[in-house]
Enzyme design. Structure first.
Site, short mmCIF file in Angstrom:
data_model
loop_
_atom_site.label_atom_id
_atom_site.label_comp_id
_atom_site.label_asym_id
_atom_site.label_seq_id
_atom_site.Cartn_x
_atom_site.Cartn_y
_atom_site.Cartn_z
N SER A 30 0.85 -1.19 0.00
CA SER A 30 0.00 0.00 0.00
C SER A 30 0.88 1.23 0.00
O SER A 30 2.02 1.21 0.48
CB SER A 30 -0.90 0.02 1.23
OG SER A 30 -1.57 1.26 1.37
N TYR B 110 -2.94 -0.44 10.36
CA TYR B 110 -2.89 -0.78 8.93
C TYR B 110 -1.56 -0.40 8.32
O TYR B 110 -0.91 -1.19 7.62
CB TYR B 110 -4.04 -0.08 8.20
CG TYR B 110 -4.10 -0.34 6.72
CD1 TYR B 110 -4.64 -1.52 6.22
CD2 TYR B 110 -3.64 0.60 5.81
CE1 TYR B 110 -4.71 -1.76 4.86
CE2 TYR B 110 -3.70 0.38 4.44
CZ TYR B 110 -4.24 -0.81 3.96
OH TYR B 110 -4.30 -1.04 2.61
#
Length: 679
Positions: A556, A569
């Site tokens: 990501s 996250y």
């Protein structure tokens, strides 16, 4: 119903039953009259299954259409057996109209026989008589003068002349047994031709059953009985990557495994080494199975290390034997040797592993060897199995016409023979990746913890790309045992694994003070731990295969970008990103490349965003959830929204071959986020 419609219906019925013929084996035909569009007069035509087609799925487009007068006139210019291959090119001058399939080598058989309808099939019962040492005598005992015997002759124009002569001279005959090959039947109507084909097949099977000895393969060898199913499949999964690597020494192959009862029984019996060494006989069989299989000579409960070592020894011997076979029979005009690796590997107590350029060809090769086992059983039951000689097998295997057929095949797609395992593939980015890899030629294991979603994506791939390409598998990547079973499933389904995409993920967006230990653990378990478990298990298989491989992490932008309310996250994604670098350094010596993709703002079609992450991030940025994708796009340099398909394209770019010297790379797919530029 037109004569062509009758032919298609008959072909589909015959071809859909494996007792009648094998996949893509045999051919059928009909003769009929049409109006010539040029002269306005009658033109008698032959419609016959074209080269490479399959009876069970035949359509009108798979038929070759020829002028019967011109085809039969070729008898006057036939140069003889030594030059009969030239006649295949001559068939092109007999074609009627445009389109249609290329005429096959068996076209003469259909055109020269006078009957309006002709079937040529490869039934196990018929080939059993055809390969029996005293097949001619057995054919007479079985059928009387109703079915004639034709000694072995390679398919071609002369074989067509031989069969036509028998049909003309024997009005009582309904067909023939072709020595070492199969059967041919004919009739005045489509219905009667089909009935005669089925009569020959049924009568041969009944004759063998009534006159055959019990246990034609001999007694069971003590210790060679099949292992219980669970142990059998575990051993098969452990061996599959090893055997696939051996079978891919010359070129990469896809594998197929079966533990069908007929196979397990054959390789448990005393006569299986002798019979396997004799090889298959029907040309359709050994073109796909090679002249003989590789057979392990250890019991199923032998130590795994001993089995692997013995397989390597047998493989080296098999390659040497095959090269010697080629040298014995190759002439100045023979095509180059196509490869010396086995297409069929028999492992007592475990089953059969078969190989091909695609999953379908691998599966079909295995099915053909099952046909061969049935043939050997029938021949040994009533006589002695006596297939055609090695020299004749070579003439078929390295036939210039077969080489031409191979040359007509389309070029393989970039990921052909690659076996991919995609986690979190039931939706969003994972689904897009699975679809793209399959479209580019890969076989795909669609892994997801949601069984229904995984099954839906696998079915979608089947509809878009075709059967035999994708299988669903239910997997929780946080569970070590489930991950091991998923990689084993890839081995059993396709032979191994050599392209893994760690895509499974989720996110919970909360400020630090509101982030619970459960939030932290869940995200690290799925993404950091899950990726580690999948990569570790896949690396074991890749090392066993010794074929290299690819591991791709879907990381990501948040792996390098520090944003608010995103600690768990972002930290898990940073863990994944560093796994890319660490594993690239560790696995490079094994030819395994490890790379990653850093997406951002993939809102539409995303399972993560649909599961609540989108609402949370929209609240953080103060925009309506339905406008979140557009919001993300506006903060990028390109002002373009990122979709799952863009991430899939990056995965293909990393694995499709153009970046074969790249490892340890993280590719941004975020439309340009300067704060996430890699430094």
């Amino acid at each position: 119903m037109t004569v062509v419609e009758e032919l298609i219906a008959r072909s589909n019925r015959l071809g859909s039953d494996p007792r009648n013929t094998n996949y893509a084996g045999g051919n059928t035909s009909v003769k009929g009259t049409v109006t010539d569009p040029v002269t306005g007069g009658d033109a008698e035509l032959l419609w016959v299954k074209g080269s490479g087609g399959d009876l069970g799925t035949l359509t009108a487009a798979g038929l070759a259409v020829l002028r019967l007068d011109r085809l039969r006139a070729l008898v006057n210019v036939y140069p003889g057996v030594d030059r009969e291959d030239e006649m295949v090119a001559a068939f092109d001058f007999c074609l009627h109209g445009l389109g249609g399939a290329a005429p096959s080598i068996d076209t003469a058989m259909h055109g020269l026989v006078g009957a309006p309808h002709v079937d040529h099939l490869h039934p196990d019962s018929g080939i059993a008589l055809a390969t029996a040492a005293d097949g001619e005598k057995l054919t007479a005992q079985c059928f009387g003068d109703r079915v004639a015997w034709v000694p072995w002759r390679r398919p071609g124009f002369q074989l067509g002349l031989d069969i036509a002569a028998i049909a003309a001279a024997s009005p009582q005959a309904i067909g023939v047994i072709l020595g070492g090959h199969g059967i041919t039947a004919w009739g005045p109507t489509s219905e009667e031709c089909e009935a005669r084909s089925l009569e020959i097949i049924r009568t041969a099977a009944e004759f063998i059953a009534a006159n055959g000895k019990p246990d034609p393969f001999g007694p069971i060898v003590p210790g060679y009985e099949p292992l219980p199913a669970e142990r059998r499949h575990a051993r098969a999964a452990a061996l599959a990557p090893v055997i696939r690597g051996l079978a891919s020494a010359d070129r990469p192959q896809v594998g197929h495994y079966t533990d069908a009862g007929v196979v397990l029984d054959f390789i448990s019996r005393a006569e299986h080494p002798r019979l396997a060494a004799l090889g298959t006989s029907c040309p359709d069989h050994f073109l796909r199975t090679k002249v003989r299989p590789m057979v392990l000579d250890l019991p199923p409960d032998a130590p795994l290390a001993d089995v692997v070592a013995r397989l390597r020894e047998l493989h080296a011997a098999y390659r040497a034997d095959y090269a010697a076979y080629y040298r014995r029979h190759a002439g100045p005009d023979s095509p180059p040797m196509r490869g010396a690796d086995p297409a069929i590997v028999l492992v007592p107590g475990i089953g059969m592993f078969s190989y091909g350029a695609t999953k379908q060809t691998a599966r079909v090769a295995g099915e053909f060897y099952v046909n061969a086992i049935n043939v050997m059983r029938g021949a040994e039951a009533v006589s002695t199995y006596a297939p055609i000689g090695e020299a004749e097998k070579f003439r078929i295997e390295y036939w210039a016409l077969e080489e031409a057929k191979l040359a007509r095949m389309p070029a393989p797609r970039p990921l052909a023979t690659r076996i991919a395992l995609v986690t979190g593939a039931g939706s969003g980015i994972g689904r897009a990746i699975a679809l793209r890899l399959a479209a580019e030629g890969a076989c795909v294991v669609v892994a997801d913890r949601d069984a229904a979603s995984a099954a839906a994506v696998a079915a979608e791939i089947g509809q878009r790309v075709g059967p035999d390409v994708a299988v669903p598998f239910t997997t929780d990547v946080t569970d070590e045992d489930q991950v091991a079973v998923a990689v084993a499933a890839a081995a059993l389904a396709f032979g191994g694994v050599d392209l893994v995409v760690n895509n499974a993920g989720l996110s919970v967006s909360r400020p630090l003070t509101e982030t619970t230990v459960a939030d932290w653990d869940l995200q690290h378990d799925v993404m950091a731990r899950g990726s580690f478990l999948v990569s570790r298990e896949a690396a074991k298989a890749m090392k066993a295969q010794a074929m290299g491989g690819d591991i791709v992490y879907i990381c990501s932008k948040n792996a390098v970008f520090a944003g608010p309310d995103n600690l768990a996250y972002g930290a898990a994604k940073a863990d994944q990103a560093h796994q890319v670098r660490l594993l690239a350094a560790e696995l490079g010596g094994d030819g395994v490349r490890v790379n990653g993709v850093n997406p951002d703002g993939v809102v539409r079609g995303s399972g993560i965003f649909a599961g609540g992450w989108g609402a949370q991030r929209a609240a953080v940025y103060g925009v309506p959830e339905e406008e979140l994708g557009a919001f993300y796009a506006q903060r990028t340099l390109l002002k373009r929204e990122v979709l799952p398909e863009h991430v899939a394209a990056a995965v293909f770019a990393l694995t499709g071959g153009d970046l074969s010297r790249t490892t340890g790379l993280l590719v941004p797919v975020d439309a340009g986020v300067p704060a996430a530029f890699l430094r």
